[in-house]
Write a protein that holds these residues in place. Sequence first.
Motif, short mmCIF file in Angstrom:
data_model
loop_
_atom_site.label_atom_id
_atom_site.label_comp_id
_atom_site.label_asym_id
_atom_site.label_seq_id
_atom_site.Cartn_x
_atom_site.Cartn_y
_atom_site.Cartn_z
N PHE A 206 0.88 -1.18 0.33
CA PHE A 206 0.85 0.33 -0.08
C PHE A 206 1.31 1.22 0.09
CE2 PHE A 206 -2.44 -3.52 2.46
CZ PHE A 206 -3.17 -3.40 1.23
N GLU A 207 0.52 2.28 -1.12
CA GLU A 207 1.28 3.76 -0.95
C GLU A 207 0.05 4.63 -0.08
OE1 GLU A 207 1.48 5.59 -4.29
OE2 GLU A 207 3.18 7.33 -3.61
N VAL A 208 0.96 4.97 0.53
CA VAL A 208 0.15 6.28 1.97
C VAL A 208 0.71 7.13 1.34
CG1 VAL A 208 0.14 7.15 4.61
CG2 VAL A 208 0.75 4.32 3.50
N LYS A 209 -0.63 7.97 0.94
CA LYS A 209 -0.13 9.53 0.39
C LYS A 209 -0.88 10.84 1.91
CE LYS A 209 0.47 10.15 -3.49
NZ LYS A 209 2.05 9.89 -4.49
N THR A 210 0.12 11.71 1.59
CA THR A 210 -0.27 13.11 3.03
C THR A 210 0.51 13.86 2.25
OG1 THR A 210 1.53 12.43 3.80
CG2 THR A 210 0.11 10.74 5.16
N CYS A 211 0.07 14.79 2.90
CA CYS A 211 -0.08 15.97 2.55
C CYS A 211 1.38 15.96 3.27
CB CYS A 211 -0.49 17.60 3.29
SG CYS A 211 -0.36 18.72 3.46
N THR A 212 2.31 17.54 2.38
CA THR A 212 3.88 17.45 2.46
C THR A 212 4.10 18.81 2.83
OG1 THR A 212 4.04 17.37 0.23
CG2 THR A 212 4.75 15.70 0.91
N ASN A 213 2.68 19.20 2.97
CA ASN A 213 3.35 21.11 2.97
C ASN A 213 3.82 21.39 2.04
OD1 ASN A 213 1.37 21.60 5.35
ND2 ASN A 213 2.77 22.32 6.37
N CYS A 214 3.59 21.38 0.51
CA CYS A 214 4.30 21.80 -0.16
C CYS A 214 3.87 23.97 -0.42
CB CYS A 214 4.13 21.40 -1.19
SG CYS A 214 3.01 21.25 -2.54
N GLY A 215 2.42 23.71 -0.26
CA GLY A 215 2.43 24.97 -0.21
C GLY A 215 1.89 25.32 -1.11
N THR A 216 2.08 24.36 -2.09
CA THR A 216 0.99 24.88 -3.84
C THR A 216 -0.32 25.07 -4.03
OG1 THR A 216 2.55 23.10 -5.01
CG2 THR A 216 0.68 23.63 -5.91
N CYS A 217 -1.21 24.45 -3.08
CA CYS A 217 -2.83 25.04 -3.00
C CYS A 217 -2.92 26.14 -2.65
CB CYS A 217 -3.10 23.85 -1.99
SG CYS A 217 -2.49 24.11 -0.10
N ALA A 218 -1.64 27.26 -1.29
CA ALA A 218 -1.61 28.27 -1.16
C ALA A 218 -1.69 29.25 -2.34
CB ALA A 218 -1.34 28.52 0.36
N GLU A 219 -0.23 28.78 -2.77
CA GLU A 219 -0.11 29.67 -4.08
C GLU A 219 -1.01 29.57 -5.04
OE1 GLU A 219 3.26 27.81 -5.41
OE2 GLU A 219 4.16 27.97 -3.69
N VAL A 220 -1.78 29.14 -5.47
CA VAL A 220 -2.51 28.26 -7.25
C VAL A 220 -3.81 29.40 -6.54
CG1 VAL A 220 -1.96 26.49 -7.60
CG2 VAL A 220 -3.57 26.21 -6.08
N CYS A 221 -4.05 28.98 -5.14
CA CYS A 221 -6.09 29.78 -4.98
C CYS A 221 -5.88 31.32 -4.85
CB CYS A 221 -6.14 29.62 -3.46
SG CYS A 221 -7.98 30.17 -3.04
N PRO A 222 -7.08 31.54 -5.95
CA PRO A 222 -7.17 33.14 -6.74
C PRO A 222 -8.26 33.67 -5.47
CG PRO A 222 -9.35 31.04 -6.90
CD PRO A 222 -8.00 30.38 -6.50
N VAL A 223 -8.59 32.87 -4.08
CA VAL A 223 -8.87 34.12 -3.11
C VAL A 223 -8.85 34.51 -2.04
CG1 VAL A 223 -11.07 34.03 -4.33
CG2 VAL A 223 -10.97 32.18 -2.22
N ASP A 224 -7.40 33.46 -1.80
CA ASP A 224 -6.68 33.60 -0.59
C ASP A 224 -7.42 32.14 0.71
OD1 ASP A 224 -4.37 33.91 -1.29
OD2 ASP A 224 -4.80 37.05 -0.95
N ALA A 225 -7.97 31.59 0.64
CA ALA A 225 -8.44 30.90 1.12
C ALA A 225 -7.60 29.84 2.11
CB ALA A 225 -10.18 30.27 0.12
N VAL A 226 -6.89 29.46 1.16
CA VAL A 226 -6.34 28.49 1.96
C VAL A 226 -5.46 29.28 2.74
CG1 VAL A 226 -4.41 26.49 1.34
CG2 VAL A 226 -5.33 27.10 -0.27
N LYS A 227 -5.43 28.34 3.97
CA LYS A 227 -4.36 29.35 5.18
C LYS A 227 -3.11 28.49 6.50
CE LYS A 227 -7.84 32.65 4.86
NZ LYS A 227 -9.50 33.78 5.38
N ILE A 228 -2.14 29.11 6.70
CA ILE A 228 -2.28 28.12 7.52
C ILE A 228 -2.43 28.43 9.33
CG2 ILE A 228 0.43 27.98 8.33
CD1 ILE A 228 1.20 29.23 5.93
N ASN A 229 -2.58 27.16 9.68
CA ASN A 229 -2.78 27.54 11.42
C ASN A 229 -1.59 27.85 12.00
OD1 ASN A 229 -1.73 24.34 11.59
ND2 ASN A 229 -3.90 23.61 11.92
N GLU A 230 -2.19 27.32 13.20
CA GLU A 230 -0.86 27.13 14.80
C GLU A 230 -0.10 26.43 14.20
OE1 GLU A 230 -3.62 24.74 16.18
OE2 GLU A 230 -4.21 26.82 14.64
N LYS A 231 0.00 25.15 13.73
CA LYS A 231 1.04 23.66 13.83
C LYS A 231 1.67 24.36 12.75
CE LYS A 231 -2.01 20.73 16.64
NZ LYS A 231 -2.76 19.38 16.64
#
Length: 129
Positions: free
Chosen positions: A49-74
């Motif tokens: 099995f391959e386990v896929k997780t978020c690597t915190n690369c930040g691409t989602c935040a870069e491409v979001c046109p309305v800055d809806a992707v934010k960074i939490n306290e962690k």
Amino acid sequence: MAVYLHADSSKCSGCKACLVACSLAKFGVNNPKKARLAIIPKFPAPGIFEVKTCTNCGTCAEVCPVDAVKINEKGAYYIDPNECIACMACVKECPEQVIFTHPDYPVPFECDLCGACVEVCGPGVLWIE
Ligand code: SF4
Ligand code: SF4
């Protein structure tokens, strides 16, 4: 260096306890289809099995046109449902394909490093650092 959810896929038994824990923690339901990480069976190889997780690369935040992707306290990226316009740009561009959608929920969702999956994983596949 970004803190993120690491996975050692070689230890994964495919039991999906992490997916159940994630859906319970974030949506209050037992539904692996609402999890924020993925277990991909590598057929036809049995038991791989391959386990896929978020690597915190930040691409989602870069491409979001309305800055809806934010960074939490962690330090994890998360999608603010109040600002997301459901354009799906982040879903399309995530290199790990770990931004998920579900018909019950109007906007995409991703791992926010809550750690619920880490706590239930018997073989110790997952860790946050
Ligand atoms: S959800 Fe995908 S695009 Fe966003 S930080 Fe994680 S791996 Fe990168
Ligand atoms: S779906 Fe939402 S969070 Fe993702 S890029 Fe579009 S507006 Fe941003």
